[in-house]
Design a protein around this motif. Structure first.
Motif, short mmCIF file in Angstrom:
data_model
loop_
_atom_site.label_atom_id
_atom_site.label_comp_id
_atom_site.label_asym_id
_atom_site.label_seq_id
_atom_site.Cartn_x
_atom_site.Cartn_y
_atom_site.Cartn_z
N MET A 60 0.85 -1.20 0.00
CA MET A 60 0.00 0.00 0.00
C MET A 60 0.88 1.25 0.00
N LEU A 61 0.47 2.24 -0.72
CA LEU A 61 1.26 3.46 -0.77
C LEU A 61 1.12 4.26 0.51
N PRO B 30 2.95 2.18 -9.16
CA PRO B 30 3.57 2.20 -10.48
C PRO B 30 3.18 0.96 -11.26
N PRO B 31 3.37 1.01 -12.58
CA PRO B 31 3.09 -0.19 -13.36
C PRO B 31 4.04 -1.30 -12.94
N PRO B 32 3.60 -2.55 -13.05
CA PRO B 32 4.50 -3.65 -12.70
C PRO B 32 5.67 -3.70 -13.67
N PRO B 33 6.77 -4.34 -13.28
CA PRO B 33 7.90 -4.46 -14.18
C PRO B 33 7.49 -5.14 -15.48
N GLY B 34 8.10 -4.75 -16.57
CA GLY B 34 7.82 -5.41 -17.84
C GLY B 34 6.70 -4.79 -18.63
N GLU C 166 -5.32 -6.26 -17.73
CA GLU C 166 -4.87 -6.14 -16.34
C GLU C 166 -4.48 -4.70 -15.99
N CYS C 167 -4.09 -3.90 -16.98
CA CYS C 167 -3.67 -2.52 -16.69
C CYS C 167 -4.84 -1.68 -16.19
N ALA D 192 8.28 3.62 -6.79
CA ALA D 192 7.56 4.76 -7.38
C ALA D 192 7.39 4.56 -8.88
N ASN D 193 8.38 3.99 -9.55
CA ASN D 193 8.19 3.54 -10.94
C ASN D 193 9.29 2.56 -11.28
#
Lengths: 547, 453
Positions: free
Chosen positions: A1-2, A389-393, A423-424, B105-106
């Motif tokens: 969680m942020l 953030p978006p997941p890696p990849g 999923e995005c 954060a990214n």
């Protein structure tokens, strides 16, 4: 969680607790809840105990350091010192947990102190409060005058003696003037100058420590004589006394750049520093236009704060803008303007900070506008609910399909094709809801009715907020919605409170913040009053217990 | 304590006086031979990983590339003349990112924070441990190596989000982007005063003041909370260290390179190249004079023009193009022009890298080799591929680290039965630099030092 999400949830939870009225705060009575940080408090624990903000020891930021030197030695012209940049965390440059001392920094403090000492030695007669006579008495007078101000508090007898001994040893070795210089050189590298040292106990701050908290928040500078006098007289141990000083300080010109800096950090004006645009696509754009757009945004917030009582509503909805001959075309203004001028803009197109051309251009790419950057900006800076953030990849590629092959796509289409499904979408649906509302503004912040020959669709939606959900059409309407939102109001409180104490979002004790946020909302959302609410809060005036 | 050395010949070459250098008296060379040659390490940092098909070496005569029989790939062509000095390290993963539970954060910040620390992040923005460059700098210091500067962290227009060097968890170190400031730090007495120790009186006053200040910190410490004490102790340690390093600065007599003013950004491509060049010459000078042994050098901000990018692919910027070319299924991933532009992006970085190696190879050492032979330059970055992947890092080492690295090789790190983390490479680098650690970063990811020989 942020962390920011955490804050909002804990803030909401705090609303259900029993909150002591601020006026019940008695700095001399404690009943025991340490103002620890990191941990969101049990809502039930948000009782009437004074909490204190458990802010770790703060080092002067580069801006504060430079201003303080200037205030200490106003008669001297001081050399520029290249200090390594402050680490910026969550937009703010004063996060006390990220203040890493580096070898470079320590060297620069040393060089700076030496250069200032050289200046003092070179103009000794203007600096010395006594005739330039080679006496201990004169040195003592100088120590009392200079080091006391550098430390922003009276010296102890032991400290005074140490400086005198340093002077005496140096005088026999190097002579009177260099020995005076060494007092300066030492004081400017002392932890009592470079840091804001506060007593390590859960207790009301002593007047001097509070004076420094006040002056570095409201001025980015050391306390002046009057504030130090207020500290000495005990005036700052009273809430009224703090308020009177804070109001006086806000009326001082030194508050102008300091407040501008809070806005600039809160609203990520740093993104406007460098806004390269594709010359092929935006031949109208150049560094002069960029500079005017940037200045216009800065003047806009300045006017809101100083001439419109810091109204959060005006920040989000006011329809005037500062434009000059370079930026007027961005606003569709064809009148001849010369120099930065306050102009009424088309209220159907421009309303509030979110429609400032500079900010719109900053949150865009070189070749295209960006609903994502703009949407995340709103969520992060105004709602304190930055998406993860978006997941890696993940790169945001548009996968070509039989339906979209060869289509003239708008930016909105591209974004929708990329991640409004699959999923995005779980995160992007929220981001795009805000971002699509910005579709009328191109990459340099101009209004457009069509894009690639297609009529602009600026219909957006707000999801997952406490009180701003629902469809809207365009940013003018979005700004009006946000201006009424308690979540936005609480977020503004949080951002300013965090800056005032140099805290990261994860390090805010929600029980400290909640009464401030509530009073800010009750006040009708004046950011100017918010600064007063912060500095007169229990949290600001109390040192929390730090483990 | 090591002896600061002067490489007069190298410094004269810097000043364009190589003819004089060859005529340098034999005596000074002989004196230099007595001092052990220091090992140095450079972390050359670029962004967006690489483009693997063009990064991979190719085999000779149609065969698959082997450890020693290979030709450099397209991206590495600018390094052809240094092929014998390279160790391509293929197949390491940023495993520390795989075990990270919290968000970043990214994706770039994630990579930045993991790339040099090899441990879970402290929070969404900051690295969670000491970075390898700082570990080595600290280890050298503990081993009694005292140079004028413990390490250099420099970069050309570094992104504010490039969080690379960490003194410890969450303690990010700033990156200096102005060569003039670095020049001032390396040569505090100024070029004119080169060869002259700092005025004795001034130095003595500085020492007295630092002594006084150190006592101030010591007296304050017991009054602070543990957390605050830690923060101020880090500061106080640096004050004491500065006091000690002053003696070294005063003893080094070494000429400073003269730098052109590179501050104008009106022509960004020129700014990038000139600033990069100025920093490389400063690294050269710092190594030639043994003013520092650890450098982190960020060259990530390559200008569009140098890569032939002009927005023609409809991407929002070069960054976007790099991502899309690396994304399976994206039309740009199979567009030859787009792919070539990305390959050129990385090839331009290789040119910069080659330039740095050239500077190091121009510093003669007393054993007949050059400084490059006694240095390890790791070309690294925040991600492996434009799609934000953090596996199969496209990293390589240049230089032999004084015999610690057997170069001229293409090292394929086995990925079975399990991939290895870049932790193992960092242990090997630290060992080569004299730090006897057996584990670096997240301890669970360590499988022992990667063999570099």
């Amino acid at each position: 969680m942020l962390p920011s999400t955490l804050l909002l949830i804990s803030l909401a939870a705090c609303n259900t607790g029993t909150i002591g009225e601020p006026s019940s705060f008695d700095p001399n009575v404690y009943n025991g809840i340490p103002g620890g940080d990191d941990e969101p408090e049990d809502p039930q624990a948000c009782s009437d105990a004074p909490l204190g903000a458990a802010a770790p020891i703060a080092r002067l930021t580069n801006t504060e350091y430079r201003n303080t030197l200037r205030s200490l030695l106003p008669a001297l012209s001081l050399p520029a010192v290249p200090l390594p940049a402050d680490v910026v965390v969550e937009g703010f440059d004063n996060n006390v947990r990220a203040q890493t001392p580096s070898a470079t920094l320590i060297e620069q403090y040393g060089s700076s102190a030496e250069a200032v000492a050289d200046s003092v030695v070179a103009s000794l007669s203007t600096v010395l409060p006594c005739s330039e006579s080679d006496t201990d008495a004169c040195a003592t007078t100088f120590i009392d005058a200079f080091v006391t101000r550098a430390y922003r508090r009276p010296l102890t007898a032991a400290e005074r003696t140490r400086y005198l001994e340093l002077f005496q040893g140096a005088r026999s070795e190097y002579g009177f003037a260099p020995a005076i210089g060494m007092i300066v050189q030492a004081a400017l590298q002392s932890p009592h100058f470079l840091y804001r040292v506060e007593a390590n106990e859960l207790a009301p701050l002593d007047g001097y420590a509070l004076a420094s908290r006040l002056s570095y928040f409201l001025w980015d500078d050391m306390p002046d004589e009057e504030l130090l006098d207020a500290a000495a007289s005990g005036m700052l141990s009273q809430r009224d006394g703090v308020e009177a000083q804070a109001r006086r300080m806000l009326d001082d010109p030194k508050a102008r750049p300091a407040v501008a800096s809070v806005f600039a950090q809160w609203l990520r004006f740093d993104k406007m520093a460098d806004m390269p645009k594709s010359p092929a696509l935006f031949p109208e754009w150049n560094t002069q236009v960029a500079s005017s757009a940037r200045t216009g945004a800065a003047r806009f917030v300045e006017r809101v704060f100083w001439e419109m009582d810091g109204s959060l509503d005006a920040l989000l909805t006011d329809t005037s803008s500062f434009v000059d001959e370079h930026s007027a075309p961005l606003y569709g203004i064809s009148d001849a303007v010369s120099g930065m001028t306050l102009m009424e803009t088309n209220a159907q197109q421009r309303s509030g900070i979110l429609t400032q051309a500079g900010l719109l251009a900053a949150f865009a790419h070189e070749t295209a506008d960006s609903p994502i950057l703009r949407g995340v900006f709103v969520m992060d800076r105004l709602l304190c609910s930055a998406p993860p953030p978006p997941p890696p990849g993940v790169t945001g590629s548009i996968v070509e399909t039989s339906e979209n092959a060869g289509m003239a796509l708008t930016t909105r289409d591209r974004v929708a094709l990329t991640h409004e499904s699959g999923e995005c979408a779980s995160c992007h649906h929220a981001i795009d809801g805000f971002g699509f509302g910005f579709s009328h503004y191109d990459a340099i912040g101009r209004w457009r009715e069509t894009e690639n020959g297609v009529a602009v669709n600026a219909k957006g939606w707000v999801d997952n907020t406490r009180d701003a959900n629902g469809a809207f059409d365009g940013v003018v309407e979005l700004g009006q919605r946000l201006a009424k939102s308690a979540q936005v109001s609480d977020c503004a409180s949080s951002q300013w409170y965090r800056y005032a104490l140099g805290l990261g979002a994860a390090n805010v004790n929600s029980c400290n913040l909640e009464p401030i946020a509530k009073a800010f909302a009750d006040s009708g959302g004046s950011l100017k009053e918010l600064t007063i609410l912060i500095v007169t809060s229990d949290a600001f005036r109390t040192h929390g217990a730090v483990e | 304590m090591s002896q600061p050395r002067t490489s007069r010949r190298a410094m004269l070459q810097l000043l364009g006086l190589s003819a004089l250098a060859s005529a340098a008296p034999r005596g000074s060379r002989a004196a230099a031979q007595a001092a052990p040659i220091p090992k140095r390490v450079v972390f050359f940092y670029t962004n967006h990983g690489s483009h693997r098909p063009a990064w991979l070496p190719v085999g000779v005569g149609g065969a698959a590339a082997t450890e020693t029989a290979f030709e450099l790939g397209t991206i590495h062509q600018p390094l052809a003349s240094f092929k014998k000095d390279l160790l391509l390290v293929d197949g390491l993963d940023m495993l520390s990112s795989d075990i990270q539970t919290g968000p970043a954060a990214n994706a770039h910040i994630r990579g930045h924070c993991h790339s040099m620390t090899a441990v879970e992040m402290a929070d969404a923005n900051l690295g969670g441990g000491t970075s390898i460059d700082q570990h080595i700098a600290q280890a050298l210091r503990q081993a009694g190596v005292l140079t004028a500067l413990p390490s250099l962290e420099i970069g050309v227009d570094p992104n504010v989000e490039s969080r690379i060097s960490f003194a410890s968890s969450a303690q990010q170190l700033p990156i200096e982007s102005d060569p003039q400031n670095t020049w001032q730090r390396l040569f505090p007495s100024g070029a004119a005063a080169s060869g002259e120790p700092m005025q004795d009186k001034r130095a003595a006053r500085r020492r007295s003041v630092l002594d006084f200040v150190a006592e101030d910190f010591a007296a304050l410490a017991p009054k602070l909370s543990a957390q605050d004490r830690k923060k101020l102790e880090a500061h106080a340690d640096l004050v004491r260290d500065l006091e000690k390093r002053m003696a070294v600065s005063a003893a080094v007599s070494c000429s400073a390179p003269s730098l052109a003013d590179t501050s104008s950004r009106s022509d960004y491509a020129a700014y990038y190249q000139d600033t990069g060049d100025a920093f490389m010459r400063l690294i050269q000078a710092a190594f030639a004079c043994d003013l520092t042994r650890v450098v982190t050098f960020n060259m990530e901000a390559i200008p569009d023009e140098l890569c032939g990018y002009d927005g023609r692919f409809g991407t929002t910027d070069l960054h976007d193009l790099v991502h899309k070319v690396a994304q399976q299924g994206d039309p740009l991933a199979t567009n030859p022009d787009a792919v070539n532009t990305v390959v050129r992006f990385h090839t331009e970085y290789a040119k910069q890298f080659a330039k740095l190696l050239g500077y190091l190879a121009s510093i003669p050492e007393s054993d007949g080799t050059t400084a490059l032979h006694h240095t390890m330059v790791l070309w690294c970055g925040e991600i492996a591929e434009g799609n934000h992947d953090l596996h199969q890092l496209p990293w390589l080492i240049a230089g032999q680290g004084g015999g610690s690295v057997r170069t001229g090789r293409y090292l394929q790190v086995p990925r079975e039965p399990e991939a290895r983390g870049h932790n193992d490479l960092f242990v090997a680098l630290a060992n080569a630099m004299g730090s006897p650690i057996t584990s670096f970063g997240a301890s669970s990811l360590n499988r022992g030092p990667l063999s570099l020989t």
